[in-house]
Design an enzyme around this catalytic site. Structure first.
Site, short mmCIF file in Angstrom:
data_model
loop_
_atom_site.label_atom_id
_atom_site.label_comp_id
_atom_site.label_asym_id
_atom_site.label_seq_id
_atom_site.Cartn_x
_atom_site.Cartn_y
_atom_site.Cartn_z
N GLU A 106 -4.27 2.91 -6.87
CA GLU A 106 -4.71 4.02 -6.03
C GLU A 106 -3.86 5.26 -6.30
O GLU A 106 -2.71 5.34 -5.83
CB GLU A 106 -4.59 3.64 -4.56
CG GLU A 106 -5.37 2.39 -4.20
CD GLU A 106 -5.59 2.23 -2.70
OE1 GLU A 106 -6.75 2.12 -2.30
OE2 GLU A 106 -4.62 2.26 -1.94
N HIS A 159 0.86 -1.19 0.00
CA HIS A 159 0.00 0.00 0.00
C HIS A 159 0.89 1.24 0.00
O HIS A 159 1.98 1.23 0.59
CB HIS A 159 -0.90 -0.03 1.24
CG HIS A 159 -1.98 1.02 1.20
ND1 HIS A 159 -1.73 2.34 1.43
CD2 HIS A 159 -3.30 0.93 0.90
CE1 HIS A 159 -2.86 3.03 1.30
NE2 HIS A 159 -3.83 2.20 0.98
P1 PGA Z 1 -9.85 5.81 1.12
O1 PGA Z 1 -8.59 4.83 1.19
O2 PGA Z 1 -11.02 5.02 0.61
O3 PGA Z 1 -10.04 6.29 2.54
O4 PGA Z 1 -9.49 6.91 0.18
C1 PGA Z 1 -8.36 3.91 0.17
C2 PGA Z 1 -7.12 3.14 0.43
O5 PGA Z 1 -6.10 3.73 0.82
O6 PGA Z 1 -7.12 1.90 0.28
#
Ligand code: PGA
Length: 225
Positions: free
Chosen positions: A150, A93
């Site tokens: 992301e 992540h």
């Molecule tokens: P968020 O986080 O939905 O709070 O933007 C997503 C993630 O980091 O997996």
């Protein structure tokens, strides 16, 4: 019909009591998911036994794994320790890359550990180069892995990327990692989730903030169905 994945990521949140309350509310009324939708929740490690006790009927994932095997690695959770409990492991992540110094090589070692214990790795990438590195370092990733794309500016900001932009990047990612499901994450909420999952190259969503509230998470799931 493509398989859709909804992955809730609790990050560093919730005491045991909070997790128990979440489970009670979330499981209050049954959720009937079609086989084409896979729901995964990634709580913190110490919550996992609560999920087992509560007979959580969906898939469990962990938010990280050790890059090493079991043994003298204080504080680390090895893949062998959660085999049979976690079906998925979220790895690399952007918060781990940023705050814990995880490089593509470290992420690759974690992916190898996951694969050795038949845990499906969900590797988070914020740029296409990270997917290229993954393909080169662990070609076997493609056999069972998933990608969670992301964009950094979208995470926790309330500023989700547009579904169309996301689809363009997902298309690039599929070209690099053919047949790997590509999920989008970053400020996904009940109101915008449908726009993402209906994009041709997007096979689901990663949900941080909106997975913390059980009712909101249920609303989000309902919006996908
Ligand atoms: P968020 O986080 O939905 O709070 O933007 C997503 C993630 O980091 O997996």
């Amino acid at each position: 019909m493509k398989q859709l994945y909804i992955l809730g990521n609790w990050k560093s949140n919730k005491t045991l009591a909070d997790a128990q309350t979440w489970l009670q509310t979330f499981q209050d009324t049954p959720i009937n998911l079609p086989p084409s939708v896979t729901l995964i929740v990634c709580p913190a490690f110490h919550h996992i036994s609560l999920f087992i006790e509560a007979k959580f009927s969906f898939a469990l994932g962990v938010q990280d794994l050790s890059p090493f095997g079991s043994g003298a690695y204080t504080g680390a959770i090895a893949a062998s320790m959660v085999q049979g409990v976690a079906t998925y492991a979220m790895l690399g992540h952007s918060e781990r890359r940023k705050h814990f110094g995880e490089t593509n090589e470290i992420v690759a070692d974690k992916v190898k550990q996951a694969l050795s214990f038949k845990i499906r790795p969900v590797v988070c990438v914020s740029e296409v180069s990270q997917a290229l590195a993954l393909r080169n370092l662990v070609p076997d990733f493609m056999k069972s892995g998933l990608i969670l794309y992301e964009p950094l500016t979208a995470i926790g900001s309330g500023q989700a990327d547009s579904p169309e932009n996301t689809n363009t990047t997902a298309h690039e990612l599929i070209t690099i990692l053919p047949s790997v499901p590509i999920l989008y994450g970053g400020s996904v909420v009940p109101q915008n989730v449908k726009g993402f999952v209906t994009q041709e190259c997007i096979s689901g969503v990663g949900v941080g903030g909106a997975s913390l509230d059980p009712q909101k998470f249920r609303d989000l799931i309902a919006a996908v169905l």
